[in-house]
Design a protein around this motif. Sequence first.
Motif, PDB file in Angstrom:
ATOM      1  N   TYR A 235      -5.455   1.946   6.732  1.00 46.00           N
ATOM      2  CA  TYR A 235      -5.038   0.647   6.197  1.00 46.00           C
ATOM      3  C   TYR A 235      -5.153  -0.484   7.211  1.00 46.00           C
ATOM      4  O   TYR A 235      -4.827  -1.619   6.915  1.00 46.00           O
ATOM      5  CB  TYR A 235      -3.608   0.736   5.646  1.00 46.00           C
ATOM      6  CG  TYR A 235      -3.536   1.595   4.398  1.00 46.00           C
ATOM      7  CD1 TYR A 235      -3.929   1.073   3.165  1.00 46.00           C
ATOM      8  CD2 TYR A 235      -3.136   2.915   4.458  1.00 46.00           C
ATOM      9  CE1 TYR A 235      -3.906   1.852   2.019  1.00 46.00           C
ATOM     10  CE2 TYR A 235      -3.091   3.709   3.325  1.00 46.00           C
ATOM     11  CZ  TYR A 235      -3.480   3.174   2.105  1.00 46.00           C
ATOM     12  OH  TYR A 235      -3.455   3.955   0.978  1.00 46.00           O
TER      13      TYR A 235
ATOM     14  N   VAL B 248       2.692  -1.232   4.317  1.00 41.94           N
ATOM     15  CA  VAL B 248       2.527   0.173   3.957  1.00 41.94           C
ATOM     16  C   VAL B 248       3.909   0.756   3.700  1.00 41.94           C
ATOM     17  O   VAL B 248       4.856   0.476   4.434  1.00 41.94           O
ATOM     18  CB  VAL B 248       1.857   0.961   5.113  1.00 41.94           C
ATOM     19  CG1 VAL B 248       1.950   2.464   4.887  1.00 41.94           C
ATOM     20  CG2 VAL B 248       0.404   0.534   5.276  1.00 41.94           C
TER      21      VAL B 248
ATOM     22  N   VAL C 105      -1.074  -6.259   8.448  1.00 36.43           N
ATOM     23  CA  VAL C 105      -0.604  -5.147   7.610  1.00 36.43           C
ATOM     24  C   VAL C 105       0.571  -4.533   8.361  1.00 36.43           C
ATOM     25  O   VAL C 105       0.410  -4.008   9.462  1.00 36.43           O
ATOM     26  CB  VAL C 105      -1.708  -4.093   7.372  1.00 36.43           C
ATOM     27  CG1 VAL C 105      -1.173  -2.935   6.530  1.00 36.43           C
ATOM     28  CG2 VAL C 105      -2.913  -4.740   6.699  1.00 36.43           C
TER      29      VAL C 105
ATOM     30  N   ASP D  66      -1.922   0.953  -4.747  1.00 35.33           N
ATOM     31  CA  ASP D  66      -1.827  -0.393  -4.185  1.00 35.33           C
ATOM     32  C   ASP D  66      -1.194  -1.293  -5.229  1.00 35.33           C
ATOM     33  O   ASP D  66      -1.635  -1.304  -6.378  1.00 35.33           O
ATOM     34  CB  ASP D  66      -3.219  -0.937  -3.836  1.00 35.33           C
ATOM     35  CG  ASP D  66      -3.763  -0.315  -2.561  1.00 35.33           C
ATOM     36  OD1 ASP D  66      -2.991   0.365  -1.853  1.00 35.33           O
ATOM     37  OD2 ASP D  66      -4.963  -0.514  -2.278  1.00 35.33           O
TER      38      ASP D  66
ATOM     39  N   HIS E 190       0.902  -1.157   0.000  1.00 31.06           N
ATOM     40  CA  HIS E 190       0.000   0.000   0.000  1.00 31.06           C
ATOM     41  C   HIS E 190       0.933   1.196   0.000  1.00 31.06           C
ATOM     42  O   HIS E 190       1.504   1.534   1.035  1.00 31.06           O
ATOM     43  CB  HIS E 190      -0.833   0.072   1.278  1.00 31.06           C
ATOM     44  CG  HIS E 190      -1.875  -0.990   1.419  1.00 31.06           C
ATOM     45  ND1 HIS E 190      -2.949  -1.107   0.576  1.00 31.06           N
ATOM     46  CD2 HIS E 190      -2.015  -1.981   2.341  1.00 31.06           C
ATOM     47  CE1 HIS E 190      -3.719  -2.114   0.970  1.00 31.06           C
ATOM     48  NE2 HIS E 190      -3.174  -2.667   2.033  1.00 31.06           N
TER      49      HIS E 190
END
Length: 647
Positions: free
Chosen positions: A349, A328, A300, A102, A91
Amino acid sequence: MTEASKVYPPSDEFVAGANATAEMYARADANPDEFWAEQARRLDWATPFTQTLDWSGAPFAKWFVGGELNVSVNCVDRHVAAGKGDRVAIHWVGEPIDDTRDITYSQLKDEVSRAANYLSSIGLQAGDRVAIYMPMVPEAIISMLACARLGLTHSVVFAGFSAAALRSRVDDAEAKVVITTDGQFRRGEPAPLKAAVDEALGTGDDAAPSIEKVIVVRRTNHDPDLNWVEGRDVWWEDTVDEQSPVHEAEAFDAEHPLFLLYTSGTTGKPKGIVHSSGGYLTQASYTFHNVFDHKEGRDVFWCGADIGWVTGHSYLVYGPLSNGATEVIYEGTPNSPNEHRHFQIIEKYGVTTYYIAPTLIRTFMKWGREIPDAHDLSSLRLLGSVGEPINPEAWRWYNDVIGGGRCPIVDTWWQTETGGIMISPLPGVTATKPGSAMRPLPGISATIVDDNANPVGDGEQGYLVLDRPWPGMLRGIWGDPERFKETYWSRFEDQGWYFAGDGARYDEDGALWVLGRVDDVMNVSGHRISTSEVESALVAHPAVAEAAVIGAADETTGQGIVAFVILMGGIENTGDALIAEMRQQVAVDISPIAKPREINIVPELPKTRSGKIMRRLLKDVAEGRELGDTSTLVDPSVFEAIRAKRA
Ligand code: WT7
């Protein structure tokens, strides 16, 4: 129990679900080779290795002997082949609001293949070096993986470094290509970057002799008159983007050099730390899985480091991607456009795992808890700290305010040279103490010794040494095997131990506390800067005759750079104007991050009879302490003058 000695045990939920288990320690100790072989098998090998470790040429190690693999295939293709191509790998969050992208594993495979096809079309071959001088854009990671795919050794140079710093790294590595961007966003404004490349590479007689091509990614598009060197410069969009997304990757020896990363040592010249393919990736992959308790398809991950540092290499690129993680990548600073940015990103996110440096935690503390409190941070389940000792106060704030009291904190000690995390709690296993990195990971062995290599008692300070080889260990200093032996292996030569340059102690429970560097290396906001490099930059200013630099304790940045300079005879001290010029000199020679917090123009420097500058005493002055032992000074009264200047 006092607040200071409070221990934080893992929650039952974490214990039940954690990747790591307590039995790993004993298993690894009983047979380290077998343990590391098992970790290496996390990766896909085109040719299996036949021997785990060959240490016969110590301190030059060979890990996973006979094995062949492709690092890029391990980070990208194999996830696509396993049906995970639609999973988001990255991301990407640009600095300008809503400038996001993305990238799935399938897309990443296509992009990396295109870049690899272009790099090979211009004649680059395995073993050639490529410099990457880029902000945090996806193409930076794509470039690293494309190099890895072709066996090209990348050398990422932090985009905050100056043209002079880039040039010395390009020359030292004899890089054939520089990959860069036209500009970079800094606090909402486009700033030039390619201009620094042009300045670094020079023209005519001064041109960097090894350079053949400069590949430029269009990022800011801010400069209609961008300087362009015909024949040398190409746009990424006109070259890489035109390539086929199919590239058949070849496997390379486990010891093939994956990358160089320059870091400051105790002398002026940065060292090109050499990392391998198989051993490095094994350690990055193993530590990412266990220290961050990574759960594929659920977590994530977000590491706040820049790719210009080793943390970015191991925990933005090779660790997460080899594990098929979703992560990320954020281009900007924590306060652009305002102090809410990081927390908005966590919220948007659903970041589960957040890995930053203590200096940023202390900055958040200064900004106030109402900022994170304004956001839903409930997705977080694990927090990490890296780069410098974390003070217990910052640890507790991180735990309470960011982690909501429910997230284990991993305080991870390691170095550019170690390739991956070495000392850290294991989530779900370790009961942590605020401020302690706790103990070496399974498979890693460290000890704390005195000058004579004798183990120190509990509570006593000593030198941190690594007394057993590890897969991610540096394989040398580029082009300088003697300096490699001298820097890391000569201090405890008889024992064959690696000297890390840090002081440390064990407490009464056997928890390890890293105390900071014991050499002339400073740690400013988790960035490693050598005192002598800053001193050389200062004396490069025509007004400066002599300079002494020390790292003084700083509430936010850990250490702050404080300089003491003597002017050349006949130079008038114009005060602030002159000091501003000196700080600028450091920015130009090294980087704005190396600019001294404070420059004191003094009549003399404190020296011993043998002419050595007594930095210890300067540190006392800068930190406002009573002076230590001054008996070896030629002229102790020097300090009266220095003190008077600072008052
Ligand atoms: C030096 C290495 C590790 C990647 C980023 C820095 C200090 C690092 C910790 C920690 C106390 C730490 C040490 C080390 N350091 N992590 N968790 N606790 N000190 O890499 O630039 O190579 O610097 O950073 O002094 O020697 P680096």
